[in-house]
Motif scaffolding. Structure first.
Motif, PDB file in Angstrom:
ATOM      1  N   ASP A 237      14.373   9.392  81.522  1.00 60.20           N
ATOM      2  CA  ASP A 237      14.140   8.628  80.279  1.00 60.20           C
ATOM      3  C   ASP A 237      12.795   7.919  80.317  1.00 60.20           C
TER       4      ASP A 237
ATOM      5  N   HIS B  15      10.919   4.628  79.244  1.00 62.36           N
ATOM      6  CA  HIS B  15      11.209   3.240  78.896  1.00 62.36           C
ATOM      7  C   HIS B  15       9.986   2.610  78.261  1.00 62.36           C
TER       8      HIS B  15
ATOM      9  N   SER C 293      11.364  10.654  74.007  1.00 64.21           N
ATOM     10  CA  SER C 293      12.310   9.775  74.671  1.00 64.21           C
ATOM     11  C   SER C 293      12.511  10.108  76.142  1.00 64.21           C
ATOM     12  N   SER C 294      12.014  11.269  76.600  1.00 58.12           N
ATOM     13  CA  SER C 294      12.181  11.658  78.010  1.00 58.12           C
ATOM     14  C   SER C 294      10.934  12.402  78.493  1.00 58.12           C
TER      15      SER C 294
END
Length: 409
Positions: A382, A384, A398-399
């Motif tokens: 992931d 962040h 998102s990843s």
């Protein structure tokens, strides 16, 4: 000649001569004048609506059954009949001075009529009831039509003054009394306390009016009338959707509660009132004057309007490009390669109040991946993002795909 007329002796002599002349002109036969009896014309007449007087012990007895008026037929000389009809100087009566308690038949009599006349009364006799007279005290019940109370108002318990009356009548009638009522009738709908006089009605159990004496025969009734009110909160109802780019931050009204008026049943079911704000028309900070909306059955509300202060924040959106992705948690004996996204860069979509969004820079964001406890090999982890709290953001990815391998010694 004028001088003779002025002489008093001449006047006296002239008067004497005239008197002698007048006397001599009257004939004198020497016979005595006598009255001659000529029978009068006989006739019959009927007189109606003759009141009947009743004689009895009024302090201790009550009499019923006596007609208030009778019809009398008289016979005799016409002149006497005419006099009797014109003067009505005779009396029709019933004598109960020696009557006993109970029902009895008595004659209707005539007196003070000329002895030249004979009379026939119709009815000639009546059946009367002679009862013991008693007096009792009764409480007065006040009555009024509750439909006369205006909508939104209620009436309390009526007050009667005096609240008791004395009722006098035949014992058997007084014993039948079931209700002593005084009814107050108002001409208009009542919105305030009213005081007025009302007649007393004495009724039996079947609501038949009884013939008795009431003292006093009127009473004063006061009906307390008050408005029905209740204090309830004012709720804010949001309708519609704010225009694009506008966020409603707060809506505050200057009055938090309202007083509503209505019937008791309606008030019991009323817990709130409301104001409605159409969000689709809000583009900036504004103050609105809004009507207080009430439910069916509520007749009045105070206040009728409130002021609503609407605070908005206008949103702006922008994209921060090429924000670097860093790696955290990597052991010193390993190295990692970010395969995706390329160049270890992502874009971040930022939105929020325009004043905040315009000041946001890529340096305000910390974008990273955490590879702690990961072994050698390929991994998908992931992404962040840490950033300012005054705006909202969303990364375009998102990843991330990474490869971890051990460093050769």
């Amino acid at each position: 000649m004028d001088k003779w007329m002025d002489n008093p002796w001449f006047i006296k002599i002239l008067a004497l001569l005239l008197a002698v002349l007048l006397y001599s002109s009257v004939p004198h036969t020497g016979k005595k004048i006598t009255d001659v009896n000529v029978p009068g014309e006989q006739s019959t007449a009927t007189i109606t609506n003759i009141p009947v007087n009743v004689y009895y012990d009024t302090e201790n007895l009550v009499v019923s059954g006596i007609p208030s008026n009778v019809e009398i037929t008289i016979k005799g000389p016409l002149t006497h009949i005419q006099t009797a009809k014109a003067l009505k100087n005779f009396e029709v009566y019933v004598d109960l001075t020696k009557a006993k308690v109970g029902k009895q038949k008595v004659k209707v009599k005539v007196r003070n009529l000329s002895d030249k006349l004979t009379a026939t009364v119709k009815p000639s006799s009546v059946t009367v009831s002679v009862q013991e007279k008693i007096t009792k005290e009764f409480k007065v019940e006040a009555e009024f039509n509750r439909n006369q109370i205006d909508e939104g108002y209620s009436a309390g318990t009526p007050v009667v003054e005096p609240n008791k009356v004395k009722i006098t009548g035949a014992k058997n009638i007084v014993d039948r009394i079931s209700y002593v009522k005084a009814t107050l009738e108002a001409k208009n709908k009542l919105k305030e306390t009213i005081t007025d006089e009302a007649d007393i009605q004495v009724l039996d159990k079947d609501l038949n009016k009884l013939n008795v004496q009431v003292e006093p025969d009127t009473v004063e009734i006061t009906i307390p009338v008050k408005s029905n009110t209740k204090t309830v909160p004012i709720n804010i109802v949001r309708n519609g959707t704010a225009p694009e780019g506008v966020t409603i931050e707060s809506i505050e009204i200057d009055k938090k509660e309202a007083t509503v008026y209505g019937s008791e049943s309606v008030l019991n079911n009323t817990e709130k009132v409301r104001v409605e704000v159409d969000l689709s028309k809000i583009t900036d900070n504004t103050t609105l004057t809004l009507p207080v909306i009430i439910s069916n059955g509520i007749t009045k509300v105070t206040p009728q309007t409130v002021k609503a202060t609407v605070v908005v924040k206008k949103e702006e959106e922008k994209t921060l490009s090429d924000v670097p992705v860093t790696i955290k948690g990597l052991s010193e004996e390993y190295e990692a390669t970010i395969n995706d996204p390329e160049n270890q860069l992502i874009d971040i979509l930022v939105n929020g109040p325009a004043s905040k969004v315009t000041r946001v820079k890529p340096e305000d964001f910390n974008v990273f991946i955490d590879v702690s406890n990961l072994e050698e090999g390929d991994h998908e982890v992931d992404i962040h993002v840490d950033g300012p709290s005054a705006v909202e953001w969303k990364p375009t990815k998102s990843s991330a795909k990474i490869t971890i391998h051990k460093i050769n010694a």
